[in-house]
Write a protein that holds these residues in place. Structure first.
Motif, PDB file in Angstrom:
ATOM      1  N   ALA A 133      44.078  34.101  49.904  1.00 27.44           N
ATOM      2  CA  ALA A 133      42.993  33.636  49.035  1.00 27.44           C
ATOM      3  C   ALA A 133      42.554  34.711  48.047  1.00 27.44           C
ATOM      4  O   ALA A 133      41.788  34.436  47.130  1.00 27.44           O
ATOM      5  CB  ALA A 133      41.808  33.197  49.893  1.00 27.44           C
ATOM      6  N   HIS A 134      43.026  35.942  48.243  1.00 24.35           N
ATOM      7  CA  HIS A 134      42.532  37.058  47.442  1.00 24.35           C
ATOM      8  C   HIS A 134      43.089  37.020  46.014  1.00 24.35           C
ATOM      9  O   HIS A 134      44.285  36.839  45.818  1.00 24.35           O
ATOM     10  CB  HIS A 134      42.885  38.393  48.101  1.00 24.35           C
TER      11      HIS A 134
ATOM     12  N   SER B 124      35.939  40.890  52.593  1.00 19.73           N
ATOM     13  CA  SER B 124      36.859  40.036  51.829  1.00 19.73           C
ATOM     14  C   SER B 124      37.267  40.687  50.501  1.00 19.73           C
ATOM     15  O   SER B 124      38.368  40.474  50.015  1.00 19.73           O
ATOM     16  CB  SER B 124      36.277  38.648  51.606  1.00 19.73           C
ATOM     17  N   ASP B 125      36.414  41.503  49.885  1.00 17.37           N
ATOM     18  CA  ASP B 125      36.788  42.157  48.621  1.00 17.37           C
ATOM     19  C   ASP B 125      37.831  43.265  48.844  1.00 17.37           C
ATOM     20  O   ASP B 125      38.787  43.372  48.073  1.00 17.37           O
ATOM     21  CB  ASP B 125      35.555  42.775  47.936  1.00 17.37           C
TER      22      ASP B 125
ATOM     23  N   HIS C 116      39.062  51.091  38.866  1.00 19.83           N
ATOM     24  CA  HIS C 116      37.861  51.804  38.390  1.00 19.83           C
ATOM     25  C   HIS C 116      36.608  51.725  39.252  1.00 19.83           C
ATOM     26  O   HIS C 116      35.631  52.383  38.947  1.00 19.83           O
ATOM     27  CB  HIS C 116      37.532  51.344  36.956  1.00 19.83           C
ATOM     28  N   HIS C 117      36.592  50.878  40.304  1.00 16.92           N
ATOM     29  CA  HIS C 117      35.360  50.761  41.113  1.00 16.92           C
ATOM     30  C   HIS C 117      35.300  51.730  42.293  1.00 16.92           C
ATOM     31  O   HIS C 117      34.214  51.911  42.859  1.00 16.92           O
ATOM     32  CB  HIS C 117      35.200  49.338  41.668  1.00 16.92           C
TER      33      HIS C 117
ATOM     34  N   GLY D 264      35.186  46.418  45.131  1.00 21.91           N
ATOM     35  CA  GLY D 264      35.838  45.520  44.170  1.00 21.91           C
ATOM     36  C   GLY D 264      37.346  45.701  44.060  1.00 21.91           C
ATOM     37  O   GLY D 264      37.851  45.961  42.964  1.00 21.91           O
ATOM     38  N   PHE D 265      38.056  45.543  45.147  1.00 20.56           N
ATOM     39  CA  PHE D 265      39.533  45.582  45.209  1.00 20.56           C
ATOM     40  C   PHE D 265      40.096  46.985  44.970  1.00 20.56           C
ATOM     41  O   PHE D 265      41.307  47.147  44.837  1.00 20.56           O
ATOM     42  CB  PHE D 265      40.210  44.610  44.198  1.00 20.56           C
TER      43      PHE D 265
ATOM     44  N   ASP E 150      38.423  46.274  30.838  1.00 17.30           N
ATOM     45  CA  ASP E 150      38.367  45.308  31.939  1.00 17.30           C
ATOM     46  C   ASP E 150      37.072  44.497  31.781  1.00 17.30           C
ATOM     47  O   ASP E 150      36.078  45.027  31.277  1.00 17.30           O
ATOM     48  CB  ASP E 150      38.348  46.120  33.245  1.00 17.30           C
TER      49      ASP E 150
ATOM     50  N   HIS F 153      35.035  43.797  33.931  1.00 21.15           N
ATOM     51  CA  HIS F 153      34.006  44.356  34.819  1.00 21.15           C
ATOM     52  C   HIS F 153      33.583  45.761  34.367  1.00 21.15           C
ATOM     53  O   HIS F 153      34.361  46.468  33.721  1.00 21.15           O
ATOM     54  CB  HIS F 153      34.525  44.398  36.260  1.00 21.15           C
TER      55      HIS F 153
ATOM     56  N   PHE G 161      29.659  40.764  39.112  1.00 24.42           N
ATOM     57  CA  PHE G 161      30.070  42.012  39.754  1.00 24.42           C
ATOM     58  C   PHE G 161      30.346  43.097  38.704  1.00 24.42           C
ATOM     59  O   PHE G 161      30.919  42.799  37.673  1.00 24.42           O
ATOM     60  CB  PHE G 161      31.347  41.736  40.577  1.00 24.42           C
TER      61      PHE G 161
ATOM     62  N   ASP H  42      41.681  41.095  32.885  1.00 26.46           N
ATOM     63  CA  ASP H  42      40.774  40.003  33.239  1.00 26.46           C
ATOM     64  C   ASP H  42      39.771  39.716  32.120  1.00 26.46           C
ATOM     65  O   ASP H  42      38.954  38.797  32.228  1.00 26.46           O
ATOM     66  CB  ASP H  42      40.057  40.279  34.574  1.00 26.46           C
TER      67      ASP H  42
ATOM     68  N   GLY I  28      42.049  45.119  36.413  1.00 28.29           N
ATOM     69  CA  GLY I  28      41.964  43.727  36.827  1.00 28.29           C
ATOM     70  C   GLY I  28      42.940  42.852  36.052  1.00 28.29           C
ATOM     71  O   GLY I  28      43.656  43.309  35.153  1.00 28.29           O
TER      72      GLY I  28
ATOM     73  N   TYR J 149      43.809  38.417  36.814  1.00 30.04           N
ATOM     74  CA  TYR J 149      43.962  37.526  37.957  1.00 30.04           C
ATOM     75  C   TYR J 149      44.688  36.224  37.641  1.00 30.04           C
ATOM     76  O   TYR J 149      44.738  35.332  38.463  1.00 30.04           O
ATOM     77  CB  TYR J 149      42.580  37.304  38.602  1.00 30.04           C
TER      78      TYR J 149
HETATM   79  N1  V1S Z   1      34.009  37.651  40.679  1.00 28.35           N
HETATM   80  C1  V1S Z   1      34.484  37.788  41.713  1.00 28.35           C
HETATM   81  C2  V1S Z   1      35.019  38.021  42.990  1.00 28.35           C
HETATM   82  N2  V1S Z   1      35.873  37.193  43.669  1.00 28.35           N
HETATM   83  C3  V1S Z   1      36.105  37.829  44.848  1.00 28.35           C
HETATM   84  C4  V1S Z   1      36.980  37.342  45.910  1.00 28.35           C
HETATM   85  C5  V1S Z   1      37.385  36.010  45.901  1.00 28.35           C
HETATM   86  C6  V1S Z   1      38.242  35.563  46.916  1.00 28.35           C
HETATM   87  C7  V1S Z   1      38.642  36.441  47.908  1.00 28.35           C
HETATM   88  F1  V1S Z   1      39.440  36.035  48.883  1.00 28.35           F
HETATM   89  C8  V1S Z   1      38.237  37.759  47.913  1.00 28.35           C
HETATM   90  C9  V1S Z   1      37.396  38.208  46.921  1.00 28.35           C
HETATM   91  N3  V1S Z   1      35.450  38.984  44.873  1.00 28.35           N
HETATM   92  C10 V1S Z   1      34.783  39.122  43.732  1.00 28.35           C
HETATM   93  C11 V1S Z   1      33.930  40.294  43.326  1.00 28.35           C
HETATM   94  C12 V1S Z   1      34.753  41.559  43.080  1.00 28.35           C
HETATM   95  C13 V1S Z   1      35.435  41.588  41.739  1.00 28.35           C
HETATM   96  C14 V1S Z   1      36.280  42.857  41.620  1.00 28.35           C
HETATM   97  C15 V1S Z   1      36.896  43.078  40.246  1.00 28.35           C
HETATM   98  C16 V1S Z   1      37.852  44.238  40.263  1.00 28.35           C
HETATM   99  C17 V1S Z   1      38.312  44.741  38.891  1.00 28.35           C
HETATM  100  O1  V1S Z   1      38.962  43.727  38.175  1.00 28.35           O
HETATM  101  O2  V1S Z   1      37.237  45.182  38.086  1.00 28.35           O
HETATM  102  C18 V1S Z   1      39.249  45.966  39.016  1.00 28.35           C
HETATM  103  C19 V1S Z   1      40.494  45.746  39.763  1.00 28.35           C
HETATM  104  N4  V1S Z   1      33.012  40.578  44.415  1.00 28.35           N
HETATM  105  C20 V1S Z   1      31.782  40.072  44.462  1.00 28.35           C
HETATM  106  O3  V1S Z   1      31.308  39.367  43.579  1.00 28.35           O
HETATM  107  C21 V1S Z   1      30.979  40.424  45.716  1.00 28.35           C
HETATM  108  C22 V1S Z   1      30.643  39.423  46.642  1.00 28.35           C
HETATM  109  C23 V1S Z   1      29.592  40.090  45.932  1.00 28.35           C
HETATM  110  C24 V1S Z   1      30.864  37.952  46.351  1.00 28.35           C
HETATM  111  C25 V1S Z   1      32.298  37.532  46.746  1.00 28.35           C
HETATM  112  N5  V1S Z   1      32.526  37.784  48.177  1.00 28.35           N
HETATM  113  C26 V1S Z   1      33.895  37.371  48.524  1.00 28.35           C
HETATM  114  C27 V1S Z   1      32.286  39.208  48.532  1.00 28.35           C
HETATM  115  C28 V1S Z   1      30.878  39.659  48.110  1.00 28.35           C
END
Ligand code: V1S
Ligand code: CA
Ligand code: ZN
Length: 388
Positions: A28-29, A98-99, A140-141, A149-150, A176, A178, A207, A270, A307, A309
Motif C-alpha cells: 500500500a506504500h 506506516s510512513d 530530504h525529511h 516521511g519515507f 519536491d 513537500h 505533510f 511529486d 518524491g 508517486y
Molecule cells: N500525503 C501523504 C502520505 N501518504 C502516506 C502513506 C500512504 C499509504 C501508506 F501505506 C503509507 C504512507 N504518508 C503520507 C505522509 C508522508 C509524505 C512523505 C513525502 C516524502 C517526500 O516525497 O517528500 C520525500 C521522499 N505522511 C503523513 O501525512 C503523516 C500521517 C501524518 C498521515 C498518513 N499516515 C499513514 C501516517 C501519519
C-alpha cells in the motif's frame, strides 16, 4: 537506435545501483523504488548513458553516515527487525510506522542511496564532473536521529557536508511538493548553506506541516543562519508558467546575493500534475526548465531525486532532466522509443503528455497573481540581509 553525441568538455556523471530498485516498502506504500528501474530504462533507451560517466554506487560507510546521523540511531536502523504485519504505531526514532516501515534490507537501501550522493558530491569537489546525478537520493525529511516521511538517512545533508569541504557556499534548492525540512533544519544555524524549498503549504493539513513564508532562519540576534532559509508556500494547482516564473525570479535573486559556489537541486517529481500525493499542475517541461535554469548558471550542480508517486511521470521527468544535464534534450524524439522496457506503462507514448492526457480535468489553480507577487517581494526583502 539513438545516438547521443557527448558534448565536448562538459562532464556529467550518473550514480546508481540496481540493487536499490529491488527494495519494497510494502504494497500500500506510495514509495516505489521500482520507479528507478522505469526511469533508468527510459534514460538508456534514448542512449543517454553513452553520454555520461556512469558509476555503480557503493555503500556509504558507517563513518560517512555518522557525519550527520547519531550513533544510536544508526545502531537501531541497522538492527531493526521487520515489525508485526498489522503494527501501525511508530516505535523508536519514528521507525516502523506506516510512513517509515522497517523492511527487508532497509540498512543496505539507506547506505546505497547515501553512498551514491556522497560519491556524486565528491565528483563535483575534485572537478571530475560539472553535473553529478543521483536519482535514488533526495530524501530530504530524515533527521539526525529520526526517520520521517519515507526518509531514513539524509543523503542530501551528507552530500552538502562533502561539498562544504571544498566549497565556501552551497545553495540547496528543493522542488519536491513537500517542504525540505530535514535539510533546512540541518543547516539552520550556518550562513554557508542557503536552503530554498518550494512546496504545497496548508498548515498541518499537508505533510510535514512546516515551511511557511516567515520561516527564514534562527531569530536570535547575530546567529549566522538568520535569513538563510527561504520558503515558498504554494496552493493546489500551480501551473508551469507560474512555477517557472517563481523559480527563476527567486533562484536568480538568491544566486545574485548569496553567490553560491555549488548548487544541489532536489528534483522531487511529486510536484508534477497527476502525482498520487501531490496537488500541483506542473508538467515535465516546467519541472525540466528549473533544471535547465540551474545548469545555465555554470556552477557545479548536484541533481538528486526525491518524491514522485506516479512512476511513469517520475521516469519521464528524470529522463528529460538527464537529457538537459547532458545537453541533448533538443535531440530527443518525444515519442518514447519502441524498445523502451515496460513501454506499456507510458500511456500516450510521449515524454510530454498534455494536462488533459494526464488528468482528464486539471486541478483548480488556487494560486493568485497577487499572492505570488507577495511571496516574491517578501523574499526580496529577506535577501537584503544576505551577503556572500
Ligand atoms: N500525503 C501523504 C502520505 N501518504 C502516506 C502513506 C500512504 C499509504 C501508506 F501505506 C503509507 C504512507 N504518508 C503520507 C505522509 C508522508 C509524505 C512523505 C513525502 C516524502 C517526500 O516525497 O517528500 C520525500 C521522499 N505522511 C503523513 O501525512 C503523516 C500521517 C501524518 C498521515 C498518513 N499516515 C499513514 C501516517 C501519519
Ligand atoms: Ca520542496
Ligand atoms: Zn515529496
Amino acid at each position: 537506435e539513438n545516438n547521443i553525441v557527448r558534448p565536448k568538455g562538459y562532464k556529467v556523471s550518473w550514480h546508481s545501483n540496481p540493487e536499490i530498485e529491488k527494495h519494497h516498502f510494502g504494497h500500500a506504500h506510495p514509495m516505489k523504488p521500482w520507479r528507478l528501474t522505469l526511469a533508468k530504462g527510459l534514460i538508456m533507451s534514448y542512449g543517454m548513458h553513452t553520454a555520461m560517466d556512469t558509476y555503480v554506487s557503493r555503500l556509504a560507510t558507517r563513518e560517512e553516515l555518522e557525519d550527520f546521523h547519531s550513533e544510536d540511531y544508526l545502531d537501531y536502523l541497522k538492527t531493526a527487525m521487520v515489525a508485526m504485519p498489522d503494527d501501525e504505531t511508530p516505535k523508536d526514532y519514528n521507525l516502523g510506522g506506516s510512513d517509515c516501515p522497517i523492511f527487508e534490507g532497509l540498512f543496505n537501501y539507506c547506505s546505497m542511496y547515501a553512498g551514491a550522493s556522497i560519491d556524486a558530491a565528491r565528483k563535483l569537489c575534485n572537478n571530475e564532473s560539472d553535473i553529478a546525478i543521483n536519482w535514488s537520493g533526495g530524501l530530504h525529511h530524515a533527521k539526525k536521529a529520526e526517520a520521517s516521511g519515507f526518509c531514513y538517512v539524509n543523503d542530501i545533508v551528507l552530500a552538502i557536508l562533502q561539498l562544504l569541504r571544498k566549497h565556501p557556499r552551497v545553495l540547496y534548492i528543493d522542488i519536491d511538493v513537500h517542504h525540505g525540512d530535514g535539510v533546512e533544519e540541518a543547516f539552520w544555524s550556518t550562513d554557508r548553506v542557503m536552503t530554498l524549498s518550494m512546496h504545497k503549504y496548508d498548515g498541518l493539513n499537508f505533510f510535514p506541516g512546516t515551511g511557511d513564508l516567515d520561516r527564514t532562519g534562527p531569530d536570535s540576534e547575530g546567529n549566522p543562519g538568520a535569513h538563510h532559509a527561504i520558503n515558498v508556500p504554494l496552493s493546489d494547482g500551480i501551473n508551469d508558467e507560474q512555477y517557472v516564473w517563481l523559480f527563476k525570479t527567486i533562484v536568480g535573486r538568491c544566486v545574485d546575493k548569496f553567490q553560491p559556489t555549488a548548487i544541489v537541486l532536489q528534483c522531487g517529481a511529486d510536484s508534477l500534475a497527476g502525482d498520487r500525493l501531490g496537488r500541483f499542475n506542473v508538467q515535465v517541461q516546467g519541472h525540466g526548465t528549473c533544471v535547465a535554469y540551474c545548469k545555465s548558471l555554470n556552477i557545479p550542480l548536484l541533481l538528486v531525486g526525491g518524491g514522485g508517486y506516479t512512476p511513469r511521470n517520475v521516469a519521464r521527468a528524470w529522463a528529460h532532466e538527464t537529457s538537459i544535464a547532458i545537453g541533448c534534450d533538443a535531440d530527443l524524439d518525444p515519442l518514447i522509443p519502441e524498445h523502451t522496457p515496460y513501454r506499456e506503462h507510458f500511456r500516450h507514448n510521449t515524454l510530454f503528455p498534455t494536462l488533459e492526457q494526464i488528468l482528464g480535468e486539471p486541478r483548480v489553480n488556487r494560486n493568485t497573481k497577487k499572492k505570488l507577487d507577495e511571496i516574491v517581494s517578501t523574499i526580496t526583502e529577506q535577501l537584503r540581509f544576505v551577503n556572500a
